[in-house]
Design an enzyme around this catalytic site. Sequence first.
Site, PDB file in Angstrom:
ATOM      1  CD  GLU A  95     -26.976  18.047  13.620  1.00 27.12           C
ATOM      2  OE1 GLU A  95     -27.472  17.976  12.487  1.00 27.12           O
ATOM      3  OE2 GLU A  95     -25.784  18.256  13.845  1.00 27.12           O
ATOM      4  CB  CYS A 145     -35.848  17.811   9.687  1.00 27.33           C
ATOM      5  SG  CYS A 145     -34.893  16.301   9.518  1.00 27.33           S
ATOM      6  CB  CYS A 152     -28.526   5.111  10.739  1.00 24.78           C
ATOM      7  SG  CYS A 152     -29.661   4.198   9.667  1.00 24.78           S
ATOM      8  CB  CYS A 156     -26.603   4.659   3.161  1.00 24.06           C
ATOM      9  SG  CYS A 156     -28.220   3.893   3.370  1.00 24.06           S
ATOM     10  CB  CYS A 159     -25.681   8.308   5.020  1.00 24.70           C
ATOM     11  SG  CYS A 159     -26.547   8.863   6.501  1.00 24.70           S
ATOM     12  N   GLY A 201     -31.041   8.548  11.510  1.00 24.00           N
ATOM     13  CA  GLY A 201     -31.692   7.272  11.795  1.00 24.00           C
ATOM     14  C   GLY A 201     -32.698   6.819  10.760  1.00 24.00           C
ATOM     15  CD  GLU A 202     -35.278   3.353   7.655  1.00 21.20           C
ATOM     16  OE1 GLU A 202     -34.700   3.877   6.696  1.00 21.20           O
ATOM     17  OE2 GLU A 202     -36.527   3.348   7.766  1.00 21.20           O
ATOM     18  CB  SER A 233     -37.388   9.938   4.812  1.00 20.29           C
ATOM     19  OG  SER A 233     -36.387   9.572   3.882  1.00 20.29           O
ATOM     20  CB  SER A 257     -33.662   6.707   0.697  1.00 18.41           C
ATOM     21  OG  SER A 257     -34.017   7.758   1.566  1.00 18.41           O
ATOM     22  CG  LEU A 258     -35.321   4.011  -5.807  1.00 17.74           C
ATOM     23  CD1 LEU A 258     -35.975   2.938  -4.935  1.00 17.74           C
ATOM     24  CD2 LEU A 258     -36.280   4.407  -6.920  1.00 17.74           C
ATOM     25  CG  HIS A 259     -30.266   6.966  -2.617  1.00 22.24           C
ATOM     26  ND1 HIS A 259     -30.797   8.230  -2.745  1.00 22.24           N
ATOM     27  CD2 HIS A 259     -30.322   6.684  -1.297  1.00 22.24           C
ATOM     28  CE1 HIS A 259     -31.154   8.683  -1.555  1.00 22.24           C
ATOM     29  NE2 HIS A 259     -30.887   7.765  -0.667  1.00 22.24           N
ATOM     30  CG  ASN A 333     -24.094  17.944   2.326  1.00 22.59           C
ATOM     31  OD1 ASN A 333     -23.400  18.815   1.831  1.00 22.59           O
ATOM     32  ND2 ASN A 333     -24.577  18.008   3.542  1.00 22.59           N
ATOM     33  CB  CYS A 376     -25.599  16.710   8.242  1.00 24.84           C
ATOM     34  SG  CYS A 376     -27.226  16.381   8.879  1.00 24.84           S
TER      35      CYS A 376
HETATM   36  N1  SAH Z   1     -32.979   6.813   7.092  1.00 18.53           N
HETATM   37  C1  SAH Z   1     -33.973   7.456   6.337  1.00 18.53           C
HETATM   38  C2  SAH Z   1     -34.203   8.896   6.752  1.00 18.53           C
HETATM   39  C3  SAH Z   1     -33.001   9.706   7.078  1.00 18.53           C
HETATM   40  S1  SAH Z   1     -31.887  10.003   5.768  1.00 18.53           S
HETATM   41  C4  SAH Z   1     -33.675   7.366   4.864  1.00 18.53           C
HETATM   42  O1  SAH Z   1     -32.586   6.943   4.494  1.00 18.53           O
HETATM   43  O2  SAH Z   1     -34.560   7.681   4.077  1.00 18.53           O
HETATM   44  C5  SAH Z   1     -32.798  11.191   4.787  1.00 18.53           C
HETATM   45  C6  SAH Z   1     -32.284  11.330   3.365  1.00 18.53           C
HETATM   46  O3  SAH Z   1     -30.974  11.938   3.302  1.00 18.53           O
HETATM   47  C7  SAH Z   1     -32.168  10.020   2.642  1.00 18.53           C
HETATM   48  O4  SAH Z   1     -32.750  10.092   1.367  1.00 18.53           O
HETATM   49  C8  SAH Z   1     -30.681   9.842   2.545  1.00 18.53           C
HETATM   50  O5  SAH Z   1     -30.359   8.986   1.520  1.00 18.53           O
HETATM   51  C9  SAH Z   1     -30.196  11.243   2.349  1.00 18.53           C
HETATM   52  N2  SAH Z   1     -28.786  11.422   2.601  1.00 18.53           N
HETATM   53  C10 SAH Z   1     -28.039  10.840   3.551  1.00 18.53           C
HETATM   54  N3  SAH Z   1     -26.760  11.247   3.466  1.00 18.53           N
HETATM   55  C11 SAH Z   1     -26.701  12.108   2.429  1.00 18.53           C
HETATM   56  C12 SAH Z   1     -25.657  12.883   1.835  1.00 18.53           C
HETATM   57  N4  SAH Z   1     -24.411  12.822   2.296  1.00 18.53           N
HETATM   58  N5  SAH Z   1     -25.958  13.677   0.799  1.00 18.53           N
HETATM   59  C13 SAH Z   1     -27.219  13.750   0.331  1.00 18.53           C
HETATM   60  N6  SAH Z   1     -28.252  13.049   0.828  1.00 18.53           N
HETATM   61  C14 SAH Z   1     -27.991  12.223   1.876  1.00 18.53           C
HETATM   62 FE1  SF4 Z   2     -29.522   5.381   7.711  1.00 16.08          FE
HETATM   63 FE2  SF4 Z   2     -30.920   6.908   6.042  1.00 16.08          FE
HETATM   64 FE3  SF4 Z   2     -28.296   7.334   6.475  1.00 16.08          FE
HETATM   65 FE4  SF4 Z   2     -29.047   5.190   5.098  1.00 16.08          FE
HETATM   66  S1  SF4 Z   2     -29.334   7.323   4.507  1.00 16.08           S
HETATM   67  S2  SF4 Z   2     -27.538   5.229   6.725  1.00 16.08           S
HETATM   68  S3  SF4 Z   2     -30.922   4.651   6.138  1.00 16.08           S
HETATM   69  S4  SF4 Z   2     -29.934   7.559   7.960  1.00 16.08           S
END
Ligand code: SAH
Ligand code: SF4
Length: 403
Positions: A95, A145, A152, A156, A159, A201-202, A233, A257-259, A333, A376
């Site tokens: 996408e 985007c 990926c 995580c 995700c 993807g990463e 990102s 992406s720290l979280h 989400n 998503c």
């Molecule tokens: N892989 C890279 C870029 C794609 S993900 C990364 O992780 O940074 C882009 C962002 O969306 C990241 O910050 C990721 O943590 C966040 N993300 C992924 N799934 C999510 C969800 N279900 N709800 C909110 N943010 C989410």
């Molecule tokens: Fe991959 Fe980013 Fe999703 Fe983590 S948040 S699984 S690094 S796409």
Amino acid sequence: MTDVAPIAPLARTPEEWAEALRPAGVRPFHARQVFRWVHARSVVDPEAMSDLPKELRATLAPLGLAQSLQVADERRAADGTRKLLVRLRDGATVETVLIPGVTGSKGKLPSPVSAVHDDADAAAAVDDDDEAPGEGSEPIRVTQCISTQVGCAMGCVFCASGVAGLKRQMGADEIVGQVIAGRARLEEGERLTNVVLMGMGEPLHNYAATVRALRLLTHPEGLGLSARRITVSTSGLVPEIARLGEDFAGNIGLAISLHAADDETRSRLMPINKKYPLGVLMAALRAYPLPRRRRITIEYTLVSGENDLPQEAKKLGRLLRGLPVKVNLIPMNPIAASPLGPPDMGRVLAFQRVLCDAGYSCFIRRRRGDDVGAACGQLALLGAKAKVRTVKRAPQPDGKTGR
Ligand code: SAH
Ligand code: SF4
């Protein structure tokens, strides 16, 4: 020539076009024109490349330039966000999303609050934070985007891509192909001004293809995007963060992406933390050659019961102290594959309050394009005008503002 796989036509630089077409007797000047048609004008049909000699158009025809950018589906959300489903060479789909922003006086006006923000980073430009309202009929600025992998490998837990796992890497041609397809679908008055690598993807786990795509997007004879208008990102691949900093002198915007603010929580949410724990990640961020006045974007997905308590916000504030950052809070989400979900809004606001009180610029991002499924996980943070914004606080007595 090297012994690596041949470079896909859409991923060729002007020089590589010249080299590839030389055996067919094509002059370098004409070869460069092909690059310009593709990357500056988003035209991939040789027949439409009107100023090329007929024989050259015939030479280009069998290359199938359009093959990495078949748009299988396009959906429009009520807020103007458009999601494109791109079918790749082997039938896999990814996408990409076009996100129109606010514009000058002919369009929606930015809120007075957004106009006072002075962010100079590309991620902020996603939200038009760095643009004051302009005069007259300015173009509508669009952020795109894009995805960098099919699936990926990072796993995580919140995700959808992570739960699905890595299907395959994308080629640089497929990565830029999304932008070519996206630009071809811009509407009247729109202009693509920013690209964010926040789709599936990463990006740093597909480093070579990602960097080639960045070079193509910033090529002066192509789209010519400024590096500061592109944001990568990442979940925190430390060696590649350093390489990216070197390869582009820190000019590519960085979103991390720290979280979580402690290793135990972060490793639970993001397995990559076991390989690159917070200590080394923070050291890599401090070493990133960030130009003056630019900031790193910290993404923090709030997951109910996992990382959303005020004391975790305090910890985050301590962890980020002294780094030039802004923080984006994204209520998770929900995804089908997991029972995890977002905290209620009260929790989100309390978390934000702690960070604001500690002197950080901290935004809560709302989802855009929900009604077409563009919201998503990853896309949750895109182009979102903050539902709740706070103006930066004055510097703290110790002189630190979190910037
Ligand atoms: N892989 C890279 C870029 C794609 S993900 C990364 O992780 O940074 C882009 C962002 O969306 C990241 O910050 C990721 O943590 C966040 N993300 C992924 N799934 C999510 C969800 N279900 N709800 C909110 N943010 C989410
Ligand atoms: Fe991959 Fe980013 Fe999703 Fe983590 S948040 S699984 S690094 S796409």
